[in-house]
Every structure is written in structure tokens, then in C-alpha cells.
Design a protein around this motif. Sequence first.
Motif, PDB file in Angstrom:
ATOM      1  N   ILE A   1       9.393 -15.724   4.132  1.00  0.00           N
ATOM      2  CA  ILE A   1      10.372 -16.284   3.544  1.00  0.00           C
ATOM      3  C   ILE A   1      10.755 -15.768   2.063  1.00  0.00           C
ATOM      4  O   ILE A   1      11.723 -16.275   1.564  1.00  0.00           O
ATOM      5  N   CYS A   2      10.081 -14.609   1.832  1.00  0.00           N
ATOM      6  CA  CYS A   2      10.608 -14.065   0.434  1.00  0.00           C
ATOM      7  C   CYS A   2      11.746 -13.141   0.700  1.00  0.00           C
ATOM      8  O   CYS A   2      12.360 -12.606  -0.175  1.00  0.00           O
ATOM      9  N   ARG A   3      12.063 -12.751   1.897  1.00  0.00           N
ATOM     10  CA  ARG A   3      13.044 -11.732   2.097  1.00  0.00           C
ATOM     11  C   ARG A   3      14.225 -12.328   3.046  1.00  0.00           C
ATOM     12  O   ARG A   3      15.347 -11.627   2.853  1.00  0.00           O
ATOM     13  N   HIS A   4      13.816 -13.406   3.685  1.00  0.00           N
ATOM     14  CA  HIS A   4      14.902 -14.219   4.635  1.00  0.00           C
ATOM     15  C   HIS A   4      14.954 -15.813   4.280  1.00  0.00           C
ATOM     16  O   HIS A   4      14.076 -16.228   3.655  1.00  0.00           O
ATOM     17  N   GLN A   5      16.161 -16.311   4.639  1.00  0.00           N
ATOM     18  CA  GLN A   5      16.220 -17.762   4.426  1.00  0.00           C
ATOM     19  C   GLN A   5      15.744 -18.146   5.782  1.00  0.00           C
ATOM     20  O   GLN A   5      16.383 -18.553   6.711  1.00  0.00           O
ATOM     21  N   ALA A   6      14.394 -18.911   5.586  1.00  0.00           N
ATOM     22  CA  ALA A   6      13.960 -19.233   6.758  1.00  0.00           C
ATOM     23  C   ALA A   6      13.095 -20.576   6.546  1.00  0.00           C
ATOM     24  O   ALA A   6      12.838 -20.884   5.274  1.00  0.00           O
ATOM     25  N   THR A   7      12.943 -21.239   7.449  1.00  0.00           N
ATOM     26  CA  THR A   7      12.747 -22.812   7.279  1.00  0.00           C
ATOM     27  C   THR A   7      10.901 -22.968   7.507  1.00  0.00           C
ATOM     28  O   THR A   7      10.222 -22.148   8.439  1.00  0.00           O
ATOM     29  N   THR A   8      10.236 -23.478   6.526  1.00  0.00           N
ATOM     30  CA  THR A   8       8.976 -23.903   6.612  1.00  0.00           C
ATOM     31  C   THR A   8       8.620 -25.172   7.365  1.00  0.00           C
ATOM     32  O   THR A   8       9.472 -26.218   7.174  1.00  0.00           O
ATOM     33  N   PHE A   9       7.302 -25.618   7.278  1.00  0.00           N
ATOM     34  CA  PHE A   9       7.174 -26.705   8.057  1.00  0.00           C
ATOM     35  C   PHE A   9       6.065 -27.345   7.106  1.00  0.00           C
ATOM     36  O   PHE A   9       5.037 -26.876   7.088  1.00  0.00           O
ATOM     37  N   ASP A  10       6.131 -28.850   7.094  1.00  0.00           N
ATOM     38  CA  ASP A  10       5.052 -29.612   6.426  1.00  0.00           C
ATOM     39  C   ASP A  10       3.832 -29.494   6.860  1.00  0.00           C
ATOM     40  O   ASP A  10       3.847 -29.958   8.130  1.00  0.00           O
ATOM     41  N   GLY A  11       2.923 -29.186   6.180  1.00  0.00           N
ATOM     42  CA  GLY A  11       1.486 -29.339   6.762  1.00  0.00           C
ATOM     43  C   GLY A  11       0.989 -28.167   7.639  1.00  0.00           C
ATOM     44  O   GLY A  11      -0.012 -27.895   8.163  1.00  0.00           O
ATOM     45  N   LEU A  12       2.014 -27.004   7.709  1.00  0.00           N
ATOM     46  CA  LEU A  12       1.684 -26.065   8.698  1.00  0.00           C
ATOM     47  C   LEU A  12       1.960 -24.778   7.717  1.00  0.00           C
ATOM     48  O   LEU A  12       2.998 -24.577   7.220  1.00  0.00           O
ATOM     49  N   LEU A  13       1.083 -23.774   7.817  1.00  0.00           N
ATOM     50  CA  LEU A  13       1.351 -22.501   7.138  1.00  0.00           C
ATOM     51  C   LEU A  13       1.229 -21.380   8.233  1.00  0.00           C
ATOM     52  O   LEU A  13       0.125 -21.104   8.914  1.00  0.00           O
ATOM     53  N   LEU A  14       2.051 -20.719   8.305  1.00  0.00           N
ATOM     54  CA  LEU A  14       2.312 -19.507   8.921  1.00  0.00           C
ATOM     55  C   LEU A  14       2.142 -18.213   8.281  1.00  0.00           C
ATOM     56  O   LEU A  14       3.017 -17.840   7.543  1.00  0.00           O
ATOM     57  N   LEU A  15       0.968 -17.271   8.634  1.00  0.00           N
ATOM     58  CA  LEU A  15       0.723 -16.289   8.051  1.00  0.00           C
ATOM     59  C   LEU A  15       0.883 -14.959   8.978  1.00  0.00           C
ATOM     60  O   LEU A  15       0.186 -14.996   9.883  1.00  0.00           O
ATOM     61  N   ARG A  16       1.653 -13.857   8.709  1.00  0.00           N
ATOM     62  CA  ARG A  16       1.838 -12.869   9.356  1.00  0.00           C
ATOM     63  C   ARG A  16       0.685 -11.738   8.699  1.00  0.00           C
ATOM     64  O   ARG A  16       0.971 -11.276   7.589  1.00  0.00           O
ATOM     65  N   ILE A  17      -0.255 -10.991   9.451  1.00  0.00           N
ATOM     66  CA  ILE A  17      -1.024 -10.250   8.703  1.00  0.00           C
ATOM     67  C   ILE A  17      -0.426  -8.707   9.348  1.00  0.00           C
ATOM     68  O   ILE A  17      -0.356  -8.263  10.673  1.00  0.00           O
ATOM     69  N   ASP A  18      -0.023  -7.750   8.547  1.00  0.00           N
ATOM     70  CA  ASP A  18       0.464  -6.657   8.765  1.00  0.00           C
ATOM     71  C   ASP A  18      -0.427  -5.358   8.774  1.00  0.00           C
ATOM     72  O   ASP A  18       0.006  -4.200   8.238  1.00  0.00           O
ATOM     73  N   GLU A  19      -1.501  -5.586   9.147  1.00  0.00           N
ATOM     74  CA  GLU A  19      -2.496  -4.422   9.251  1.00  0.00           C
ATOM     75  C   GLU A  19      -3.747  -4.762   9.996  1.00  0.00           C
ATOM     76  O   GLU A  19      -3.890  -5.637  10.390  1.00  0.00           O
ATOM     77  N   SER A  20      -4.124  -3.537  10.771  1.00  0.00           N
ATOM     78  CA  SER A  20      -5.244  -3.916  11.406  1.00  0.00           C
ATOM     79  C   SER A  20      -6.568  -4.331  10.353  1.00  0.00           C
ATOM     80  O   SER A  20      -6.366  -3.968   9.351  1.00  0.00           O
ATOM     81  N   LEU A  21      -7.386  -4.928  10.997  1.00  0.00           N
ATOM     82  CA  LEU A  21      -8.685  -5.387  10.073  1.00  0.00           C
ATOM     83  C   LEU A  21     -10.019  -4.693  10.327  1.00  0.00           C
ATOM     84  O   LEU A  21     -10.264  -4.573  11.493  1.00  0.00           O
ATOM     85  N   TYR A  22     -10.514  -4.150   9.364  1.00  0.00           N
ATOM     86  CA  TYR A  22     -11.839  -3.367   9.711  1.00  0.00           C
ATOM     87  C   TYR A  22     -12.569  -3.763   8.025  1.00  0.00           C
ATOM     88  O   TYR A  22     -11.957  -4.346   7.045  1.00  0.00           O
TER      89      TYR A  22
END
Length: 573
Positions: free
Chosen positions: A449-470
Amino acid sequence: MRMQNLLPNWILQFVQNPRTALSDIQAGLMMAVLVIPQSLGYAALAGLPPIMGLYAAITPVLVYAWIGASSVSAVGPVAITAIMTAAALSDYATGSLQYVSLAIVLALMVGTILFVGGLMRLGWIIQFVSRGVSAGFISGAAVLIVIGQLKHIVGIPLHADSLIELALGIYNTTKPIHLPTTLLGVSAIVLLLVSRYAKKLVWGWLAGKQQDFANRLFVIVLVAVSIWLSHHWHLAAWQINLLQALPTGLPSASLPAISLATILTLLPSALLIALIAFISSSAMSAQQARLRDEPYDANKELYGLGLANIASGVFGGFTVAGGISRTSLNLSVGANSPLASIVCAIGILLILLFFGQYLEGLPYAILAAVIISSSVAMIDSKTLSTAWHQDKSDAICFIITFGTAIIFGLNSGLVVGLLASFAAMIYRTHRVHIAVVGRVGDSEHFRNICRHQATTFDGLLLLRIDESLYFGNAQSVHDELLKLAHDEKIRHIVLIMTAVNHVDLSAQEMLYNFNQECQKHHQKLHFAEVKGPVMDILKPSAVFATLSGQVFLSANQAVQSLIEPQNGHDGRA
């Protein structure tokens, strides 16, 4: 057809168009003349009889030319392996039969280690050497080669492999600069640099390709003229260091006595030499392949270097590698394929047998000037400039590797450069980018949402993790997730795992704890777009066993299920 499959592509090209071989034949003949004194010098640097340097410049070169990965890398005795051989055998009497025998054993061990590494397909190790480290290492080696040749330019016996050693050598020496040698060497350097970097000024009256050929021919002319001057002006009377009569004799295949105790004693040194020989050779070979737009196979490089070192040991040589100065010379005289190396090896053999006396009298100052002028071209300032503008971490790795190498020596530069590269990699993976995403228009695409005009939704948080987890980033990811989820209005949190390729035990524990914390705040944790290998890890784990939410195939499915109750969900699932 079967014969064609057995022949390398470069041989097939020459068969189809023999005229393309002329430049490589010329380059090989020039190299044969130029690398003989260099090979003699590196053998002496290793504390070995000079003829072993010639043996190491014949058979190993032929083997690598046929099997090796690079089309222009020149394999043979080099300063790095010579210095490391002398260090590995420092407890033995230099030049003794035992010393010579152990040097041969060391070459056989290094070759075996490299060849076994090729069988085990360990070429991937070179992937951990970043562009900044390899360019910094090559540039540092080029500077050290220049430093190492200064003794032949100024006529002072300085044995310097770093700036520190050079400074100490200059401070401790009592011998003044030998003016005739310095005048000869500096004049040759100036002429060679002007010929190379001011071609239009010097050779502008020739066509483009003829300018390149004239520049290469000038090197041979300079060497020939210097030998002529040596004899007719009696440079020896001026105390200028000259090449003496070459030793004669053909290399014969033999194996020294090898015991288990000897192998165990030399094994640590052999492993280190093998690693450095492979990395330094691969750095040069990979760089040239990149510049020439050619394929490069690190495992093939292991095979080629391994068999070349075994051949060197069998035929009375010492450890060899892809030489930076040798390769730069090879390129400067116009080499385009392994044919140049084959011609060079055969030329050295013929010169050794029939024409060695004609090289007697070559001033070492002239040879040093040729090496210095070719090494200057290997200083990769372009990569540093590009990295500084596009990737500061690679630029820093370049500077660290280069600076450490020229100050403390190549071995230190390589080790510190690799550590810096690993530190940069760990730092980058530690700082995981987590994006809050939303839907782009009415599509099924979700973007930051910081780079594009995108719609968010009340009560819902979408998080994209851009790295493997270790374990290295689990805590920082946990802290960032808590910060982003700290909102009482949020009821559903969806972790989009598109870029996650692995989740280790520490990361699993982190996800488990985050799920528990979400439940305490009356939030549900969901996953979306989990890759198959990651799903195989998480499915039997406590993360999914206690998961408060669901696992969705896509982010769009998650939005439809959690926001739109008409799809069969109550909006709280």
C-alpha cells in the motif's frame, strides 16, 4: 558424430573456420616467450629449483586447456601458490630433495582435493563469493603483483607481499636504488602504458584491429630489443639483473614416496591452498566469462584445476592455479580460446629444448614492466563505481577485501572479504521487509500500500513477508509483526508467504508464539500462499496444530472468505 561430441566447441569452431585460430597461435607464441622468466621466478619464490617452474607451465597448462572451465584463463605457477607452498614447507630445508619431494606431494594433494570437490559438485561454494569480494580480491592481487615486481624495477631485493612488508622492506634496506635498472624499468612501463591506453595517439595511423595487433606486437618487440641491447651494450656490466641460461631437460612422469604421516602433516596446508587456488581462479575465470558473455561452470573449474595440479605433481612441477598476471598477459596478447594456452605450453617446451639460449640476457626490469602494465588493467574500478551507486554493501565488501589484501596480504584479504560478505548477507536477511498489502482495483492482485493505490479492509491486516524465516531474523520479524498488529480494530491477520522458502525451528517457535499472542488480543492468525516445501515443514508442526485461523490458497481467497460472508463464511472464520 561421436567424435564431434568428444571435441570441445572451440576446436570444432577452428575446424569450421581455421583462420580464427591465427590470433590464438600468435598469442600463444607471445605468451611462451613472456611467461618463461615468470615461471622461473615463481619456482624460486617457492624455494624450488627454477626448472620446476617450467615443468609446472607445460603439462598442467595442456590439461586445463582441454578440461578447464575458462576459455582464456591462464593456469600455471603463480605467486599465491608459490608463497603458500613455501609457507607450508617452511619447517624443511629449502631446496633439499625432501623439500622438492614434499612440494610435489603437496601439488598432488591439492589436485586430488579439487578433483574430489568437482566429483562432489562443490562448485556452489563460489556462489558465496560476492561480486564485490571477487572484484576486490582481483584488484588487490593486481596491486600486490605490482608491489612484488618493484624489486626488479628499482634494483633492490624487496620481498614484499603486502604494503606492510613493502614499508618494512624499504625501511630496513640499506641498498640504494639502482639508477640504470630504474631508468630501464620505468621507461618500459611508460612505453607499454602509452601503447595500451593511448592507442589512437600512437597507433592512430592504423586501422582498428591493426592497432590492437600493433600494441600486442610492441610487447614482443620491446622484449627482443631489450635482449639485443643487453648483449650489445653489455648491460650486465651496469649491474642490471639479467636472465641467465635456462636449465634443460624434459619432464618425466614419476611419483614421489607418499606416506600417511606425510599426508596428515600436509593436509591442512593442502586444504587451504586448494580453497584459495579455486576461489582466486574462479574469481578470474567467472569474471572473464561474464565479460565475454560465455557460460561458466564452477564444477568444471574444479575438475580442470584438480587434474592440472595432479599432472603438475606427476611431471615434476608444483601447485598451479589460474594466475591473474598470467591471464592478464594472455588477454593483452590477444588470446580468445584455450588454443592459446596449448600453443604456449608447446612453445615453452620447444624453447626449453632448442631456443633457450636466445632468452639469455633478458632484463628482469623489462619483464617486470610487462607484468605491471598488464596487471594495471585488472584493477576493477568500474565494478566499485557501479556497486557504490547501486549496492553499497557490495562496494563496502570490495573496499574491505581490496584494502585488507594490499595491506596484510592476499590470504587475509580473501578471508576478511568472505567474512564481510557473509556479514552483509546476514545483515540483509536480518532486516526482513514486511509489507502491508491491499487489493489493486477489482483484480486478484495484492500490492504494497506504500507503493500502489490499493484497497485495505476493516478488521483485516494482510502482511507479506519477503524473506525466508530462520534463527537470524526470527526475533526481528516477531517484533515487526507485533508492531504492525497492534490495533484493537484488527480481528484477522493474514501472513502471505509467497517469498518464504524455508522456516527453521526458531522461526516455527516464533510463529507459534505470535499465534498465541494474537489469541490473547482476540485476533486470529491466518496463512496464505504457502509454498509446498514450507507447507511440508509447518503442517506437522505446533504452528498449524494450534493455529487460530486458516490456511488459504491465495490472498484473494483469504479476503473473500474473511470479508465476504456470501462465500459460505461468517466473516470471523
